[in-house]
Each structure stands twice: as C-alpha cells, then as structure tokens.
Write a protein that holds these residues in place. Structure first.
Motif, PDB file in Angstrom:
ATOM      1  N   ALA A   1       0.828  -1.212   0.000  1.00 28.67           N
ATOM      2  CA  ALA A   1       0.000   0.000   0.000  1.00 28.67           C
ATOM      3  C   ALA A   1       0.861   1.260   0.000  1.00 28.67           C
ATOM      4  O   ALA A   1       0.545   2.238  -0.689  1.00 28.67           O
TER       5      ALA A   1
ATOM      6  N   ARG B   1      -1.259   4.011  -2.029  1.00 23.65           N
ATOM      7  CA  ARG B   1      -2.558   3.934  -1.374  1.00 23.65           C
ATOM      8  C   ARG B   1      -2.484   4.346   0.091  1.00 23.65           C
ATOM      9  O   ARG B   1      -3.492   4.552   0.735  1.00 23.65           O
ATOM     10  N   LYS B   2      -1.296   4.426   0.615  1.00 25.83           N
ATOM     11  CA  LYS B   2      -1.044   4.921   1.972  1.00 25.83           C
ATOM     12  C   LYS B   2      -0.148   6.137   1.835  1.00 25.83           C
ATOM     13  O   LYS B   2       0.576   6.292   0.855  1.00 25.83           O
TER      14      LYS B   2
END
Length: 122
Positions: free
Chosen positions: A42, A47-48
């Motif tokens: 991630a 996504r993070k």
C-alpha cells in the motif's frame, strides 16, 4: 517481475529499484523490515501516505542502505508527499501559478515538466 506498482510515486520507484538491486521481492523486503507485506504494498502503491520515521529507520537498517541510498530514500519520501499547503507569506500571484500547475499536472508531458523544473532553478 519483482514488484507490482499501481501508482508510481518517487517512493514507489525507490522501493522498486531497491528490490531489484537486492534481487528480492517486495514481500521479502516487507518481512526484512518487519511490516506486513500488504502495508508495504500500500505504501509503495501510493494507497497509503508516506512512511513514518520508524519504518524509514527500519528500512535503512534492514536493507543496509548506503549513504547515497539514504539520501535517495529521503528525497523519494519528500517528493511523494500528496498534499501541500501554501506558505502564508507566499506572493498572491503564486497561488494562481500553483493552481495552474496543479490543474495541468496530469496532462504535462515530460518535456514540459523538464522546462518547469529548469525555470524553478533560476
């Protein structure tokens, strides 16, 4: 292929290059630094947010990064930041300029990015 990247950020590229140079998969790197493979995935996939200081320290130590690699890691994190705020002392014209760049960023060609980068060095 060593690593599947969904959204390329400078940090994604760093992780990809690190895995390639160490001839390891992303999952192996995750275990090496003591994080869940899905978390590293991630992070690397955008996504993070950018990794915290503890993760960065583990990455530097576990992967035995060289001084040059540590600098590259720090730059990759700095340039992967997704949100920015304008300094309160910014010239009012800078707001318009930043907005125009932001509005166009997904459509900029590499040559345009290079020109803007060179102008900013002045």
């Amino acid at each position: 292929m060593f690593l599947k990247i969904e959204k390329m950020t400078p940090f994604s590229v760093f992780i990809q290059d690190l895995c390639r140079s160490r001839q390891m998969r992303q999952k192996e790197l995750a275990y090496l630094i003591g994080v869940d493979p899905s978390y590293l995935s991630a992070l690397a996939g955008g996504r993070k947010g950018i990794p915290g200081a503890a993760i960065v320290k583990k990455l530097e130590e576990a992967a035995k990064l060289t001084s040059e690699e540590k600098v590259a890691l720090q730059e990759s994190i700095k340039f992967s930041k997704m949100r920015y705020s304008m300094p309160t002392q910014a010239d009012p014209r800078a707001y318009e300029m930043v907005w125009k760049i932001f509005d166009s960023v997904s459509h900029l060609k590499p040559a345009q990015i290079n020109v803007i980068s060179e102008v900013l060095k002045l």
